[in-house]
Design an enzyme around this catalytic site. Structure first.
Site: not given
Ligand code: GLU
Length: 441
Positions: A118, A158
């Site tokens: 991430k 995201d």
């Protein structure tokens, strides 16, 4: 947990995510002394590495702005690092470590060979012009490009990062790396390597998962009322599929409040969600202004105050508290599918589970997004592009498979399914076994 909390005090989201997984896997872990011998848990909770870098860019007034960028490469046991980038003012290492940790298990559930990662920045897209967004994305990629590659680490979107941002970052990546392999990022535009249905995939996949849950107990989503939080990409895809399946989306919320839609969301409203997202205003009130007499805005309220059968948190972590869970239950909600990553506080999950509200966790429900990113990588690597029917069929298959993994590992003596346990154990077993087989590294 005690050691980890002492080592990373204050990393609230990260510790919360680890705690949830460790609680679920405790029994199965204790049945495998070989995991304990190889210290699998101690190794699995630590990211492989974290890159931190300064991102400096110039705003529209000519002022110099500085943000911090990160990429957390969490685990590569089952494939190259894979996971999105989040641009949001509240981004911290703790947030990205929780997301990278979750991503590792989620990706394992997809059936595809992807490790977990991430990244992102504390840059807030709110109120920024398109030019500012482009300059920020370029400055961010100026550092990130050295950490990523199509067989190494493949970022995607995201919160705060959609097709527009991926486009700017991909353009800059090509300039810097002089590599023209489209597989380095996913969520690209459909004319330059993006997979058809990738924008819809997280929301569509969530609804397919919900359908699987309902079918198992002999119900159908048709005719159900649904409350959705958020109005970004995920909420958009979920609302679109809910409408298509004959359900009624009666609420949408934002940071400013909730819009009630008593007659159900319409295709025009769903299209307007894209306009709201692109405006960078972050206000759901705009829906009520655009559709007077159909959508009614109340400031300061959450979607969970609206009466519904099914709650779909689609916005941010910890957006649904125990109090919200109680309010939902009191209003007749009988199912909550977490579409956002860790959208529900632990107290809310326990309340649902102890009070007969079906609950499934984000890492299972929202995995259709990253799974379709995996399908995008396959298409890029083979220099082909599939049609919508092919991608949708694969997405259906993947979500059904994630659902059956949850059932397999989460089956309870009374015949019900603990989806939290099921998803965590299924993901853990796959990653742990791969780590064990690859030796102490
Ligand atoms: N950010 C999404 C997630 O939480 C998608 C990641 C991806 O497509 O790589 O899974």
């Amino acid at each position: 947990m005690a050691k980890l909390s002492a080592k990373y005090p204050g990393e609230k989201e990260y510790l919360q995510a680890v705690q949830e997984v460790l609680e679920s896997i405790e029994d199965i872990y204790n049945q495998h002394p070989e995991f304990e011998k190889a210290k699998i848990v101690e190794r699995m909770v630590e990211p492989d590495r974290i890159f931190t870098f300064r991102v400096t860019w110039v705003d529209d007034r000519g002022e110099v702005q500085t943000n911090t960028g990160y990429r957390v490469q969490f685990n590569s046991a089952i494939g190259p690092y894979k996971g999105g980038l989040r641009f949001h003012r509240a981004v911290t290492p703790s947030m990205l470590k929780f997301l990278g940790f979750e991503q590792t298990f989620k990706n394992a559930l997809t059936t595809l060979p992807m490790g977990g990662a991430k990244g992102g920045s504390d840059f807030s897209p709110n109120g920024k012009s398109d030019e500012e967004i482009m300059r920020f994305c370029q400055a961010f990629m100026q550092e990130l490009w050295q950490c990523i590659g199509p067989d190494q680490d493949i970022p995607a979107g995201d919160v705060g990062v959609g097709g527009r941002e991926i486009g700017y970052m991909y353009g800059q990546y090509k300039k810097l790396a002089r590599q023209y392999n489209t597989g380095v990022l996913t969520g690209k535009g459909s004319t330059w390597g993006g997979s058809v249905l990738r924008p819809e995939a997280t929301g569509f996949g969530a609804l397919y998962f919900t359908q699987n849950m309902l079918h198992r107990i002999g119900k159908d989503i048709k005719g159900c009322t649904i409350a959705v939080s958020g109005f970004g990409n995920v909420a958009w895809g979920a609302s679109k599929k809910a409408l298509e399946l004959g359900a009624k989306v009666v609420a949408l919320s934002g940071p400013d409040g909730v819009c009630e839609i008593p007659d159900g969301i319409t295709p025009e409203m769903i299209d307007y969600m894209l306009v709201m997202r692109a405006s960078n205003r972050d206000k759901v009130e705009d829906m009520a202004t655009r559709f007077p007499g159909k959508a009614f805005f109340t400031p300061g309220k959450k979607a969970w105050s609206v009466k519904c059968d099914i709650a779909l948190p689609c916005a941010f972590q910890n957006e649904l508290s125990e109090e919200d869970a109680k309010e939902l239950k009191a209003n007749g909600t009988w199912c909550c599918c977490e579409v956002s990553n860790m959208g529900c506080e632990p107290g809310a999950i326990h309340y649902f589970q102890n009070n007969g509200v079906m609950f499934a966790p984000g890492k299972a429900v929202n995995a259709g997004g990253v799974a379709t990113s995996g399908l995008e990588m396959t298409q890029n690597a083979s220099h082909i592009s599939w049609g919508a029917k092919e991608v949708d069929e694969r997405l259906h298959f993947i979500m059904a498979s994630i659902h059956s993994q949850c059932v397999q590992f989460g089956q309870q003596p009374d015949g019900s399914v603990d989806y939290v346990k099921g998803a965590n154990i299924a993901g853990f077993m796959k990653v742990a076994t791969a780590m064990l087989e690859q030796g102490i590294i």
